[in-house]
Scaffold this motif. Structure first.
Motif, short mmCIF file in Angstrom:
data_model
loop_
_atom_site.label_atom_id
_atom_site.label_comp_id
_atom_site.label_asym_id
_atom_site.label_seq_id
_atom_site.Cartn_x
_atom_site.Cartn_y
_atom_site.Cartn_z
N ALA A 126 -3.01 11.13 -12.93
CA ALA A 126 -3.98 11.17 -11.85
C ALA A 126 -4.30 9.79 -11.29
O ALA A 126 -4.80 9.69 -10.16
N ILE A 127 -4.03 8.72 -12.05
CA ILE A 127 -4.34 7.38 -11.54
C ILE A 127 -3.19 6.78 -10.74
O ILE A 127 -3.35 5.76 -10.08
N LEU A 128 -2.02 7.43 -10.78
CA LEU A 128 -0.86 6.88 -10.07
C LEU A 128 -1.07 6.72 -8.57
O LEU A 128 -0.57 5.74 -7.98
N PRO A 129 -1.78 7.62 -7.87
CA PRO A 129 -1.99 7.41 -6.44
C PRO A 129 -2.61 6.06 -6.10
O PRO A 129 -2.29 5.47 -5.06
N ALA A 130 -3.47 5.56 -6.96
CA ALA A 130 -4.08 4.25 -6.70
C ALA A 130 -3.03 3.15 -6.76
O ALA A 130 -3.01 2.24 -5.92
N TYR A 131 -2.15 3.22 -7.74
CA TYR A 131 -1.09 2.21 -7.84
C TYR A 131 -0.11 2.34 -6.68
O TYR A 131 0.34 1.33 -6.11
N ARG A 132 0.24 3.55 -6.31
CA ARG A 132 1.16 3.75 -5.19
C ARG A 132 0.57 3.21 -3.88
O ARG A 132 1.27 2.63 -3.07
N ALA A 133 -0.72 3.41 -3.70
CA ALA A 133 -1.37 3.02 -2.44
C ALA A 133 -1.32 1.53 -2.19
O ALA A 133 -1.38 1.09 -1.03
N TYR A 134 -1.18 0.73 -3.25
CA TYR A 134 -1.19 -0.72 -3.09
C TYR A 134 0.14 -1.36 -3.47
O TYR A 134 0.24 -2.58 -3.57
N ASP A 135 1.15 -0.53 -3.65
CA ASP A 135 2.44 -1.05 -4.08
C ASP A 135 3.04 -2.02 -3.06
O ASP A 135 3.80 -2.92 -3.43
N ASP A 136 2.69 -1.87 -1.79
CA ASP A 136 3.28 -2.74 -0.76
C ASP A 136 2.76 -4.17 -0.84
O ASP A 136 3.45 -5.10 -0.40
N ILE A 137 1.56 -4.36 -1.38
CA ILE A 137 1.04 -5.73 -1.45
C ILE A 137 0.81 -6.20 -2.89
O ILE A 137 0.57 -7.38 -3.12
N ALA A 138 0.87 -5.30 -3.83
CA ALA A 138 0.52 -5.64 -5.21
C ALA A 138 1.63 -6.41 -5.91
O ALA A 138 2.81 -6.31 -5.55
N THR A 139 1.23 -7.18 -6.91
CA THR A 139 2.16 -7.79 -7.85
C THR A 139 1.88 -7.15 -9.20
O THR A 139 0.85 -7.41 -9.83
N TYR A 140 2.79 -6.27 -9.62
CA TYR A 140 2.58 -5.52 -10.85
C TYR A 140 3.37 -6.13 -12.00
O TYR A 140 4.55 -6.51 -11.85
N VAL A 141 2.73 -6.18 -13.15
CA VAL A 141 3.37 -6.60 -14.39
C VAL A 141 3.38 -5.42 -15.34
O VAL A 141 2.32 -4.82 -15.61
N SER A 142 4.53 -5.04 -15.85
CA SER A 142 4.60 -4.01 -16.89
C SER A 142 4.56 -4.70 -18.25
O SER A 142 5.04 -5.83 -18.40
N ILE A 143 4.01 -4.02 -19.24
CA ILE A 143 3.92 -4.62 -20.57
C ILE A 143 5.10 -4.22 -21.46
O ILE A 143 5.22 -4.69 -22.59
N SER A 144 5.95 -3.36 -20.93
CA SER A 144 7.23 -3.04 -21.57
C SER A 144 8.12 -2.43 -20.50
O SER A 144 7.63 -1.86 -19.51
N ASP A 145 9.42 -2.54 -20.68
CA ASP A 145 10.34 -1.89 -19.74
C ASP A 145 10.17 -0.38 -19.79
O ASP A 145 10.32 0.32 -18.78
N ALA A 146 9.84 0.13 -20.97
CA ALA A 146 9.69 1.59 -21.14
C ALA A 146 8.54 2.14 -20.32
O ALA A 146 8.55 3.32 -19.96
N ASP A 147 7.56 1.32 -20.00
CA ASP A 147 6.37 1.81 -19.31
C ASP A 147 6.46 1.66 -17.79
O ASP A 147 5.49 1.93 -17.09
N ARG A 148 7.58 1.24 -17.27
CA ARG A 148 7.72 1.12 -15.81
C ARG A 148 7.81 2.51 -15.17
O ARG A 148 8.58 3.35 -15.63
N HIS A 149 7.04 2.69 -14.11
CA HIS A 149 7.08 3.96 -13.39
C HIS A 149 8.03 3.84 -12.21
O HIS A 149 8.00 2.83 -11.48
N PRO A 150 8.90 4.81 -11.98
CA PRO A 150 9.91 4.69 -10.92
C PRO A 150 9.32 4.59 -9.52
O PRO A 150 10.02 4.12 -8.60
N ASP A 151 8.08 4.98 -9.32
CA ASP A 151 7.48 4.92 -8.00
C ASP A 151 6.95 3.54 -7.64
O ASP A 151 6.57 3.30 -6.49
N LEU A 152 6.90 2.64 -8.61
CA LEU A 152 6.26 1.34 -8.40
C LEU A 152 7.27 0.20 -8.45
O LEU A 152 8.32 0.31 -9.09
N SER A 153 6.91 -0.89 -7.79
CA SER A 153 7.72 -2.12 -7.81
C SER A 153 7.04 -3.10 -8.77
O SER A 153 5.82 -3.26 -8.75
#
Length: 346
Positions: A126-153
């Motif tokens: 349910a929290i993914l829409p918030a991350y998707r909404a800012y994917d165009d300007i956000a700088t995201y850091v994943s804490i493991s490769d396993a936790d990367r979501h395919p919808d995000l950069s």
């Protein structure tokens, strides 16, 4: 660089006992200060830091038991004011490190300062829409490769680091097994109880009770103060003692865990880890070297065998793995390089 570090206010930074997000924020802030950066930590008022501290919340809301819950103690109000305090001061920073989760993203289009958001995991789809909404300007850091979501950069994967020097290497451990973490079905507490029973070894259970019904039904009936002991949340000195004295840490998770600080903390004391082969565990553990990865579909039999083999593993190699791959210095350097790149690009 002038860096704002926005921590969670669920717990003190660093946490008194439980609080992995706050621990990471603390390790990062202290490391950046030590490397000469001008750091402001946004955290609870009782936090301990070498950085400048800006606080709205008097203490962690998860640590508020027994304290007055009147005006000023509403969690959502405190979180809103806490985040606002950081973004209202955004012009004074070259970069903001968001260690708080998705809510600060809603401020990120309103400031010119770049915001680097560490995604500590997805507690719910349910929290993914918030991350998707800012994917165009956000700088995201994943804490493991396993936790990367395919919808995000993502700009980087940065594994958590710990102050390895705060953990004592133990070459000759005791004869017990350890469960350390949230008491919740996701973390496999009941499975740890069963593995210890089958292996014929005592089990120490340490951590917060996050699911009371699960604890009462699946864990509490086995507590006898001898073969299975529950010691509750533990502060850093007791955490170090318990980890170092264990034959193995049982981490029989029932979900795709994004990281697992207790896993690398165990390695720092020389203690191998028996974990389910899912989520980030294959990134953190070397099967047959620093622990064992067992079948998550049916972990009990393999875990019992792994416990029997844990004594043959080289505990010095476990410690070396923590020093080489999971040090605070490595984590801070990777964030520092990312911050510099983001500021340069902006």
């Amino acid at each position: 660089m002038r860096i704002g570090v926005l921590a969670s206010i669920a717990h003190r930074t660093p946490p008194i006992a439980y609080g992995p997000w706050e621990q990471v924020a603390s390790t990062l802030a202290e490391g950046l200060v030590a490397r000469g950066h001008d750091v402001t930590l946004f955290a609870t008022a009782d936090s301990v830091t070498a950085a400048r501290l800006h606080a709205v919340a008097p203490h962690g809301y998860e640590e508020a038991e027994g304290r007055p819950q009147g005006e000023g103690y509403d969690v959502k109000v405190l979180e809103s004011l806490h985040i606002a305090a950081a973004f209202e001061r955004a012009a004074g920073f070259d970069v903001i490190s968001n260690q708080f989760d998705f809510l600060p993203l809603t401020w990120s289009r309103l400031v010119g300062t770049p915001v680097v958001t560490t995604v500590h995991g997805f507690g719910s789809e349910a929290i993914l829409p918030a991350y998707r909404a800012y994917d165009d300007i956000a700088t995201y850091v994943s804490i493991s490769d396993a936790d990367r979501h395919p919808d995000l950069s993502y700009a980087a994967t940065i594994h958590h680091g710990i102050d390895v020097g705060r953990f004592t290497f133990v070459a000759d451990p005791g004869g017990y097994l350890l469960f350390l973490g949230r008491i919740h079905p996701d973390k496999g507490t009941a499975a740890a109880v069963e593995v210890a029973r089958r292996a014929g070894l005592p089990l120490v259970i340490a951590g917060i009770v996050q699911d009371r019904a699960y604890f009462d039904e699946r864990v509490a009936p086995h507590l006898d103060g001898d073969r299975v002991r529950f010691v509750g949340p533990v502060a850093p000195p007791e955490r170090d003692r318990l980890l170092g004295g264990a034959r193995a840490l049982l981490h029989l998770i029932g979900f795709d865990e994004p990281f697992g600080l207790s896993v690398v903390e165990a390695l720092a004391t020389g203690t191998p880890v028996v974990a389910c082969d899912r989520g980030s565990m294959p990134e953190l553990l070397r099967d047959g070297v620093t622990g064992f990865l067992v079948d998550p579909a049916d972990p009990l039999e393999e875990a019992v065998a792994a416990v029997g083999a844990a004594g043959s593993l080289d505990r010095a190699l476990c410690r070396a793995e923590a020093e080489q791959r999971f040090s605070a210095a490595r984590m801070v350097e990777e964030y520092e390089a990312l911050f510099a790149r983001v500021v340069s690009d902006r």
